[in-house]
Design an enzyme around this catalytic site. Sequence first.
Site, PDB file in Angstrom:
ATOM      1  N   SER A  81       0.823  -1.149   0.025  1.00  0.00           N
ATOM      2  CA  SER A  81       0.097  -0.072   0.119  1.00  0.00           C
ATOM      3  C   SER A  81       0.992   1.260   0.001  1.00  0.00           C
ATOM      4  CB  SER A  81      -1.171   0.085   1.167  1.00  0.00           C
ATOM      5  OG  SER A  81      -0.296   0.163   2.474  1.00  0.00           O
ATOM      6  N   ASN A  82       1.942   1.336   0.713  1.00  0.00           N
ATOM      7  CA  ASN A  82       2.939   2.491   0.758  1.00  0.00           C
ATOM      8  C   ASN A  82       3.567   2.600  -0.690  1.00  0.00           C
ATOM      9  OD1 ASN A  82       2.988   3.705   3.422  1.00  0.00           O
ATOM     10  ND2 ASN A  82       3.814   1.874   4.021  1.00  0.00           N
ATOM     11  N   LEU A  93      11.039  -6.656   4.280  1.00  0.00           N
ATOM     12  CA  LEU A  93      11.394  -7.452   5.635  1.00  0.00           C
ATOM     13  C   LEU A  93      12.748  -8.012   5.815  1.00  0.00           C
ATOM     14  CD1 LEU A  93       7.636  -8.857   6.404  1.00  0.00           C
ATOM     15  CD2 LEU A  93       8.835  -6.774   7.160  1.00  0.00           C
ATOM     16  N   ILE A 117      19.264  -5.709   4.791  1.00  0.00           N
ATOM     17  CA  ILE A 117      19.992  -5.365   3.498  1.00  0.00           C
ATOM     18  C   ILE A 117      21.226  -5.452   3.610  1.00  0.00           C
ATOM     19  CG2 ILE A 117      20.199  -3.480   1.861  1.00  0.00           C
ATOM     20  CD1 ILE A 117      17.506  -4.078   1.871  1.00  0.00           C
ATOM     21  N   ASN A 172      13.888   4.325   4.485  1.00  0.00           N
ATOM     22  CA  ASN A 172      13.098   3.340   4.908  1.00  0.00           C
ATOM     23  C   ASN A 172      12.122   3.717   5.680  1.00  0.00           C
ATOM     24  OD1 ASN A 172      12.083   0.377   5.673  1.00  0.00           O
ATOM     25  ND2 ASN A 172      12.965   0.646   7.572  1.00  0.00           N
ATOM     26  N   HIS A 191       9.535   3.157   9.051  1.00  0.00           N
ATOM     27  CA  HIS A 191       9.442   2.473  10.266  1.00  0.00           C
ATOM     28  C   HIS A 191       8.073   2.853  10.967  1.00  0.00           C
ATOM     29  CE1 HIS A 191      10.580  -0.607  13.096  1.00  0.00           C
ATOM     30  NE2 HIS A 191      10.278   0.442  14.154  1.00  0.00           N
ATOM     31  N   GLU A 193       1.658   6.983   7.097  1.00  0.00           N
ATOM     32  CA  GLU A 193       2.564   6.479   6.144  1.00  0.00           C
ATOM     33  C   GLU A 193       2.330   6.967   4.772  1.00  0.00           C
ATOM     34  OE1 GLU A 193       4.082   2.320   8.510  1.00  0.00           O
ATOM     35  OE2 GLU A 193       2.459   2.408   6.750  1.00  0.00           O
TER      36      GLU A 193
END
Length: 185
Positions: A13-14, A84, A87, A101, A103, A173
């Site tokens: 969704s983001n 998830l 990296i 990122n 959070h 978000e």
Amino acid sequence: MIRLAILASGSGSNAEKIMEHFQHSSKAQVALVASNKADAFVLERAKKFGVSTFTFTRKEMEAGELLSKLQEEKIDWVILAGFLLKIPDQLIRSFPERMVNIHPALLPNYGGKGMYGSFVHEAVKAAGDTETGITIHLVNEHYDEGKIVFQASTAVHPEDTADDIAQKVHALEHRYFPEVIDSLL
């Protein structure tokens, strides 16, 4: 034109909000959506916007295949939107100060390995916190410890469930992540 890649592991969704934000931008475009899950719904969302997709396993990412794909696609910025996996350091070093990122909490609270999604919201509820929010940060070699570039908060009421908290955080978000990315470019 700045080329963005979004890494996501789930629904996306983001990622969709980011693709919407940049679809008519003269500054940047989402050039790639990559996922470590072949069945992640984010890949369907990308197709809706005509954005190329790429899937990979953890082992392939660690072997450098994701980095090779990002280089092949001439990606300038990497956006983690519900991704998830940790990296690899080599990948982080390839995008210094150009990997961001989001959070679902106010870091440094509720960050680190295993703190994502509902686990964060349940921890906020269990602690009896009266506020939570989002943190947008640059990525470094440590989970959720990169330079914070933006935070927004929302109230948590005693009657709120973890799901209620999640809805409030998702609203933050969706509202702020695309704008903050835009301002970083």
